[in-house]
Design an enzyme around this catalytic site. Sequence first.
Site, PDB file in Angstrom:
ATOM      1  N   HIS A  82     106.163  92.487  42.429  1.00  0.00           N
ATOM      2  CA  HIS A  82     106.668  92.504  41.057  1.00  0.00           C
ATOM      3  C   HIS A  82     107.602  91.318  40.864  1.00  0.00           C
ATOM      4  O   HIS A  82     108.467  91.056  41.688  1.00  0.00           O
ATOM      5  CB  HIS A  82     107.423  93.801  40.776  1.00  0.00           C
ATOM      6  CG  HIS A  82     107.918  93.880  39.369  1.00  0.00           C
ATOM      7  ND1 HIS A  82     107.129  94.324  38.328  1.00  0.00           N
ATOM      8  CD2 HIS A  82     109.102  93.529  38.816  1.00  0.00           C
ATOM      9  CE1 HIS A  82     107.817  94.261  37.207  1.00  0.00           C
ATOM     10  NE2 HIS A  82     109.017  93.777  37.469  1.00  0.00           N
ATOM     11  N   ASP A 161     110.394 105.058  30.496  1.00  0.00           N
ATOM     12  CA  ASP A 161     110.701 103.632  30.496  1.00  0.00           C
ATOM     13  C   ASP A 161     110.119 102.927  29.280  1.00  0.00           C
ATOM     14  O   ASP A 161     110.716 101.995  28.746  1.00  0.00           O
ATOM     15  CB  ASP A 161     110.192 102.965  31.773  1.00  0.00           C
ATOM     16  CG  ASP A 161     110.603 101.494  31.806  1.00  0.00           C
ATOM     17  OD1 ASP A 161     111.820 101.239  31.800  1.00  0.00           O
ATOM     18  OD2 ASP A 161     109.730 100.616  31.773  1.00  0.00           O
ATOM     19  N   ARG A 168     115.967  99.193  24.422  1.00  0.00           N
ATOM     20  CA  ARG A 168     116.871  98.180  24.986  1.00  0.00           C
ATOM     21  C   ARG A 168     116.584  96.824  24.379  1.00  0.00           C
ATOM     22  O   ARG A 168     117.494  96.054  24.084  1.00  0.00           O
ATOM     23  CB  ARG A 168     116.682  98.112  26.506  1.00  0.00           C
ATOM     24  CG  ARG A 168     117.303  99.290  27.231  1.00  0.00           C
ATOM     25  CD  ARG A 168     116.809  99.337  28.672  1.00  0.00           C
ATOM     26  NE  ARG A 168     117.095  98.110  29.375  1.00  0.00           N
ATOM     27  CZ  ARG A 168     116.377  97.650  30.408  1.00  0.00           C
ATOM     28  NH1 ARG A 168     115.342  98.329  30.861  1.00  0.00           N
ATOM     29  NH2 ARG A 168     116.696  96.533  30.986  1.00  0.00           N
ATOM     30  N   SER A 183     114.492 100.586  35.676  1.00  0.00           N
ATOM     31  CA  SER A 183     113.235 100.434  34.938  1.00  0.00           C
ATOM     32  C   SER A 183     112.117  99.968  35.878  1.00  0.00           C
ATOM     33  O   SER A 183     111.027 100.555  35.934  1.00  0.00           O
ATOM     34  CB  SER A 183     113.462  99.416  33.805  1.00  0.00           C
ATOM     35  OG  SER A 183     112.264  98.899  33.332  1.00  0.00           O
ATOM     36  N   LYS A 187     109.022 102.589  37.944  1.00  0.00           N
ATOM     37  CA  LYS A 187     107.581 102.355  37.754  1.00  0.00           C
ATOM     38  C   LYS A 187     106.899 102.058  39.084  1.00  0.00           C
ATOM     39  O   LYS A 187     105.795 102.525  39.349  1.00  0.00           O
ATOM     40  CB  LYS A 187     107.371 101.186  36.783  1.00  0.00           C
ATOM     41  CG  LYS A 187     107.686 101.564  35.351  1.00  0.00           C
ATOM     42  CD  LYS A 187     107.550 100.390  34.400  1.00  0.00           C
ATOM     43  CE  LYS A 187     108.632  99.383  34.572  1.00  0.00           C
ATOM     44  NZ  LYS A 187     108.814  98.410  33.521  1.00  0.00           N
TER      45      LYS A 187
HETATM   46  N1  URA Z   1     111.020  94.342  33.643  1.00  0.00           N
HETATM   47  C1  URA Z   1     111.016  95.688  33.541  1.00  0.00           C
HETATM   48  O1  URA Z   1     110.005  96.332  33.828  1.00  0.00           O
HETATM   49  N2  URA Z   1     112.127  96.309  33.126  1.00  0.00           N
HETATM   50  C2  URA Z   1     113.260  95.641  32.816  1.00  0.00           C
HETATM   51  O2  URA Z   1     114.236  96.257  32.457  1.00  0.00           O
HETATM   52  C3  URA Z   1     113.260  94.248  32.912  1.00  0.00           C
HETATM   53  C4  URA Z   1     112.124  93.613  33.337  1.00  0.00           C
END
Ligand code: URA
Length: 434
Positions: A82, A161, A168, A183, A187
């Site tokens: 990621h 999320d 946000r 966040s 995931k």
């Molecule tokens: N990527 C995400 O999945 N969440 C965030 O808060 C920032 C970047």
Amino acid sequence: MNAVEIIQRKRDGGPLSPQQIRWVIGEYAADRLPDYQMAALLMAVFKEGLDAEELAAWVDAMLHSGDTLDFSHVAAPKIDKHSTGGVGDKVSLPLGPMVAACGVAVPMMSGRGLGHTGGTLDKLETIPGFRTALDPPEFRALLARTGLVLAGQSETLVPADRRLYALRDATGTVESIPLISSSIMSKKLAEGLDGLVLDVKVGRGAFMKRLEDSRTLAETMVGIGRSYGTPVRAVLTDMSQPLGREVGNACEVAESVEVLRGGGPADLVDVTYRLGEEMLLLGGAAADRAEGRARLERAVASGAALEKLVEVVAAQGGDPRVIHDPSLLPSAPHRHEVAAARGGFLTRCDALDLGVAATRLGAGRERKEDTIDPRVGLRVLVKVGDPVEAGQPLVRLAWADAARLAEALPLVERALEVGDERSAPPPLVHGEVP
Ligand code: URA
């Protein structure tokens, strides 16, 4: 439980109990708490932070707001990567096939571009026919068949999320270490991985502009992974200038294919291999980074990595001919070059301004509902530290709409600076955790 009391407690710097956190996230995910109350709480968290116990409860509440995935039917180790997001960051496209060609399964769940940063899904969708929306049974079946899936997140994975991120984004509460880390990690933990490599970007084009902040973010995410027994490694990589040369969508797919053919710009190649080495180490497919590098190089040199991308594109409904011949990808009708006004050395190539410029051209979204133009983008022809002659083209814009070009041009001009002194190129890797 009372939402106003919870907001007041966080506003005044007091810690929230795990029960309060579980309740507030659960109510919000179930649409029983209004946006204005959640927005107030997010701002209080943004200002006051979360301590370790609160963060653990926050992640857990998000993780259990929806389904979790089970890839235990795939025998190979399941490792994902990621990135916290950047400009020209197309690493996932060559990396996934390279690692999968080495026998590690890669269930890569990616996102869309937002603001000045690009998204892997938008890039993949420039391949005619390619489907990024897969339901969980199809995702599972494809992972077992090809060892690599490049898709978006299903609606049922961490639904809290989806709502929190949109809120946000609209309330100035994105750049918070506990909110970003919870966040991302909720995931990733929901994917049931055997390991995760994080590419935490640092610099003007990243969420985290300062090295200390990106290190804290990386350490926080690695710590969350550890508390769930999921091995996580983070590499802090540079995002002061765009990665590679292409910034856009179809043009980034073409550049990724170059890497899989053994070419491509050195910075993109180096970051891709570095992250690939970490993935092979986590997946037990290499004993050390040197062995990992050698395996990845063999996967590229033999053509196995490129063939893996062809296989995955076909499996997900795309036209594999564009991988063999990227000139078939969509292409903008016009070009415009920004040239150096004087000779010297390139001293600045600002990732943020160039990312915003690409968005203005139509390559990205200002708002979630915007559509992108897959054809447009820009090519960075020189990098910081390169010598430059007066009149030499520095950036080539691929454009389709004159009004959009006029908006992008001042940003490109502002992004670039030529000086007399050669400044050293920024390091590509600023550190690692652990
Ligand atoms: N990527 C995400 O999945 N969440 C965030 O808060 C920032 C970047």
